[in-house]
Write a protein that holds these residues in place. Structure first.
Motif, mmCIF file in Angstrom:
data_model
loop_
_atom_site.group_PDB
_atom_site.id
_atom_site.type_symbol
_atom_site.label_atom_id
_atom_site.label_comp_id
_atom_site.label_asym_id
_atom_site.label_seq_id
_atom_site.Cartn_x
_atom_site.Cartn_y
_atom_site.Cartn_z
ATOM 1 N N HIS A 266 0.828 -1.213 0.000
ATOM 2 C CA HIS A 266 0.000 0.000 0.000
ATOM 3 C C HIS A 266 0.857 1.255 0.000
ATOM 4 O O HIS A 266 0.324 2.361 -0.044
ATOM 5 N N ARG B 149 0.106 7.110 -20.688
ATOM 6 C CA ARG B 149 0.785 6.119 -19.832
ATOM 7 C C ARG B 149 -0.090 5.514 -18.741
ATOM 8 O O ARG B 149 0.266 4.491 -18.177
ATOM 9 N N LEU C 132 -7.582 -6.318 -16.203
ATOM 10 C CA LEU C 132 -8.169 -5.546 -15.098
ATOM 11 C C LEU C 132 -9.686 -5.505 -15.199
ATOM 12 O O LEU C 132 -10.233 -5.195 -16.261
ATOM 13 N N GLY D 120 -7.500 0.521 -11.750
ATOM 14 C CA GLY D 120 -6.654 0.148 -10.622
ATOM 15 C C GLY D 120 -7.044 0.920 -9.374
ATOM 16 O O GLY D 120 -7.087 2.145 -9.398
ATOM 17 N N LYS D 121 -7.377 0.183 -8.293
ATOM 18 C CA LYS D 121 -7.822 0.768 -7.020
ATOM 19 C C LYS D 121 -8.982 1.740 -7.195
ATOM 20 O O LYS D 121 -9.199 2.607 -6.351
ATOM 21 N N ALA E 38 4.091 7.938 -9.168
ATOM 22 C CA ALA E 38 4.787 8.014 -10.466
ATOM 23 C C ALA E 38 5.946 8.996 -10.488
ATOM 24 O O ALA E 38 6.691 9.042 -11.451
ATOM 25 N N PRO F 265 3.597 3.442 -13.800
ATOM 26 C CA PRO F 265 2.785 2.289 -14.176
ATOM 27 C C PRO F 265 3.435 1.010 -13.635
ATOM 28 O O PRO F 265 4.666 0.949 -13.605
ATOM 29 N N PRO F 266 2.609 0.015 -13.239
ATOM 30 C CA PRO F 266 3.186 -1.179 -12.629
ATOM 31 C C PRO F 266 4.194 -1.839 -13.569
ATOM 32 O O PRO F 266 3.916 -2.019 -14.751
ATOM 33 N N MET G 23 6.905 4.436 -19.392
ATOM 34 C CA MET G 23 6.993 5.861 -19.109
ATOM 35 C C MET G 23 8.477 6.234 -19.016
ATOM 36 O O MET G 23 9.265 5.517 -18.393
HETATM 37 C C1 HEC Z 1 -1.276 -1.594 -16.613
HETATM 38 C C2 HEC Z 1 -2.258 -0.900 -15.888
HETATM 39 C C3 HEC Z 1 -1.884 0.332 -15.136
HETATM 40 C C4 HEC Z 1 -1.249 1.458 -15.598
HETATM 41 C C5 HEC Z 1 -0.720 1.705 -16.993
HETATM 42 C C6 HEC Z 1 -1.210 2.382 -14.502
HETATM 43 N N1 HEC Z 1 -1.803 1.836 -13.399
HETATM 44 FE FE1 HEC Z 1 -2.046 2.723 -11.619
HETATM 45 N N2 HEC Z 1 -2.843 0.999 -10.870
HETATM 46 C C7 HEC Z 1 -3.023 -0.149 -11.578
HETATM 47 C C8 HEC Z 1 -3.478 -1.195 -10.690
HETATM 48 C C9 HEC Z 1 -3.808 -2.618 -11.072
HETATM 49 C C10 HEC Z 1 -3.548 -0.612 -9.411
HETATM 50 C C11 HEC Z 1 -3.950 -1.302 -8.115
HETATM 51 C C12 HEC Z 1 -2.719 -1.875 -7.503
HETATM 52 C C13 HEC Z 1 -2.980 -2.711 -6.309
HETATM 53 O O1 HEC Z 1 -3.880 -3.536 -6.331
HETATM 54 O O2 HEC Z 1 -2.236 -2.540 -5.347
HETATM 55 C C14 HEC Z 1 -3.162 0.761 -9.558
HETATM 56 C C15 HEC Z 1 -3.116 1.661 -8.523
HETATM 57 C C16 HEC Z 1 -2.807 2.997 -8.682
HETATM 58 C C17 HEC Z 1 -2.890 3.979 -7.647
HETATM 59 C C18 HEC Z 1 -3.321 3.715 -6.221
HETATM 60 C C19 HEC Z 1 -2.110 3.334 -5.453
HETATM 61 C C20 HEC Z 1 -2.413 2.936 -4.053
HETATM 62 O O3 HEC Z 1 -1.467 2.451 -3.430
HETATM 63 O O4 HEC Z 1 -3.537 3.047 -3.595
HETATM 64 C C21 HEC Z 1 -2.499 5.169 -8.195
HETATM 65 C C22 HEC Z 1 -2.426 6.509 -7.497
HETATM 66 C C23 HEC Z 1 -2.143 4.919 -9.559
HETATM 67 N N3 HEC Z 1 -2.356 3.598 -9.836
HETATM 68 C C24 HEC Z 1 -1.674 5.890 -10.430
HETATM 69 C C25 HEC Z 1 -1.212 5.610 -11.709
HETATM 70 C C26 HEC Z 1 -0.521 6.559 -12.526
HETATM 71 C C27 HEC Z 1 -0.223 7.990 -12.131
HETATM 72 C C28 HEC Z 1 -0.227 5.934 -13.679
HETATM 73 C C29 HEC Z 1 0.532 6.469 -14.863
HETATM 74 C C30 HEC Z 1 1.816 7.006 -14.584
HETATM 75 C C31 HEC Z 1 -0.730 4.577 -13.578
HETATM 76 N N4 HEC Z 1 -1.316 4.412 -12.358
HETATM 77 C C32 HEC Z 1 -0.636 3.632 -14.567
HETATM 78 C C33 HEC Z 1 -2.842 -0.330 -12.927
HETATM 79 C C34 HEC Z 1 -2.214 0.580 -13.740
#
Ligand code: HEC
Length: 411
Positions: free
Chosen positions: A244, A330, A344, A348-349, A370, A377-378, A384
């Motif tokens: 988290h 991204r 998904l 995400g979240k 980020a 991104p994960p 990125m």
């Molecule tokens: C490939 C899909 C994907 C991409 C692309 C992606 N995310 Fe995510 N994101 C997720 C997933 C899945 C989660 C939930 C992760 C988990 O279950 O802990 C998440 C969670 C988050 C969270 C919540 C984190 C938390 O700890 O509560 C944030 C903020 C976030 N993403 C921001 C971003 C940003 C900013 C970008 C672009 C730079 C981005 N995400 C790109 C899939 C993605």
């Protein structure tokens, strides 16, 4: 790779997590309870022979008198309550979660190609095999002549874990590396119970039932593993909830943060153990803990591996359009009402980053995930670049600190 609907995956993972947390609470709860009761035992002449001490407790409006026998009462009771399944279920459900989250979604959570370019199969095998191999190394150390020296053993195991933390952060994604150390230490604990503590207890009970004396060596060995488990509990809990906290797992000194956590957990335990045993309150432990937490905070502020975020460039304020473009290219595919990412079920979240309002609203979360870390991104799956992160950093340093600040969003 088996294709399972993302909705089913989400629910399976929820069920496994629910079970995992519940079993872990039952396990750790009973283990803390017995540790504390043991340390609080009072001796007295009125106690029958063979009784080491007793403790009086109040719970649920009733009075309880716990009595500890060393080694056993004269007449063995017919029925015992064993505490065996809590730890096993904790491990099994944790392993199920490892498969569901990290192995079946390896491209998102297990692998970070900027760390090491692995296939899901390679990364999964690496994680699984290392889990087993490392347990055997630890178990071997405990059984070796080193095992006779408790302090030396603890120090060697600690150094071993720190080296592993560094090594794992060079192979897996930061999130997976921290989780892997948690899983390894958790496996030590469960396997300690499964292969040493419980079997030795059973042998002792069987010997006593047959009227033979208990083997003190078996008791001693079980006790050593029990003490390890006691001191390892707190670090494992933190490592397991670290997913988290992107600043813990997705910053460049994540391995050093793990090392500090592994040291602080036992220090805090020492405070409570001393207090329960009536050996005073070693307040220095809290000073050390506070210093450790400050160190963790500082290390996590140093930012992700690829990009130092401290520099606020003196350029003209970043145009928001540029920020929006980066986020849309991204992030939005996974953070939109209709996600475009096949694995998904929903954003995400539940965090939406698909229009200007949402992007501004989530500025501080974007910063944490980020810019100040590279959690998102994960696995940097949408590739990125460092420059793009820098653009976000510049924007956050100038615009985002203005009034329309982020409200914490977790739904
Ligand atoms: C490939 C899909 C994907 C991409 C692309 C992606 N995310 Fe995510 N994101 C997720 C997933 C899945 C989660 C939930 C992760 C988990 O279950 O802990 C998440 C969670 C988050 C969270 C919540 C984190 C938390 O700890 O509560 C944030 C903020 C976030 N993403 C921001 C971003 C940003 C900013 C970008 C672009 C730079 C981005 N995400 C790109 C899939 C993605």
């Amino acid at each position: 790779m088996i294709e399972i609907s993302p909705v089913i995956m989400e629910w399976l993972s929820m069920i496994a997590r629910w079970l995992h947390v519940t079993a872990a609470m039952a396990w750790i709860g009973s283990s803390f309870y017995f540790m504390q009761t043991d340390l609080k035992l009072k001796h007295g002449d009125h106690l029958p022979q063979g009784v080491q001490g007793e403790a009086w407790q109040v719970h649920g409006g009733n009075f309880w008198n716990m009595v500890k026998y060393t080694v056993a009462p004269k007449r063995m009771p017919d029925v015992f309550t064993w505490y065996i399944w809590e730890s096993r279920i904790t491990w099994l459900s944790g392993f199920a979660l490892l498969i569901l989250v990290y192995y079946m979604q390896a491209d998102l959570f297990l692998i970070d190609k900027s760390v090491l370019d692995l296939t899901p199969l390679q990364a999964g095998l690496f994680s699984l095999v290392s889990l087993l191999v490392i347990w055997f190394i630890y178990d071997g150390l405990c059984r070796s002549p080193l095992g006779k020296h408790d302090v030396a053993l603890a120090i060697i195991v600690y150094i071993f874990l720190v080296i592993l933390s560094y090594a794992f952060t060079q192979v897996l994604s930061g999130r997976a590396a921290v989780n892997q150390i948690g899983a390894i230490v958790g496996t030590f604990m469960v396997a300690n119970a499964f292969t040493v503590i419980h079997p030795n207890q059973r042998k002792t009970v069987n010997a006593l039932l047959e009227g033979k004396p208990a083997d003190p060596n078996l008791v001693k060995k079980a006790r050593q593993r029990s003490i390890h488990n006691n001191y390892l509990t707190l670090p494992v809990i933190l490592l397991m909830i670290s997913n988290h906290y992107p600043l813990i797992y997705a910053t460049q000194f994540n391995w050093l943060i793990i090392a500090i956590v592994l040291a602080l957990g036992p220090v805090i335990r020492h405070f409570f153990n001393s207090r329960h045993a009536g050996k005073g309150s070693p307040w220095w432990t809290w000073v050390v803990t506070a210093a450790g937490m400050v160190a963790i905070g500082y290390l996590s502020s140093l930012g992700p591996r690829v990009l130092k975020t401290s520099a606020v460039t003196s350029k003209a304020p970043t145009a928001f359009a540029q920020v929006e473009e980066i986020i849309v290219s991204r992030c939005s595919m996974c953070h939109a009402r209709e996600t475009l990412w096949p694995s998904l079920a929903m954003a995400g979240k539940g965090i939406l980053l698909d229009d200007a309002v949402q992007i501004r609203r989530h500025a501080s979360l974007i910063s944490a995930t980020a810019v100040r870390s590279n959690a998102m991104p994960p696995g940097n799956i949408t590739e990125m670049t460092a420059q793009e992160r820098q653009v976000l950093a510049d924007w956050l340093a100038t615009t985002a600190s203005k009034p329309d600040r982020d409200t914490p969003v977790t739904n």
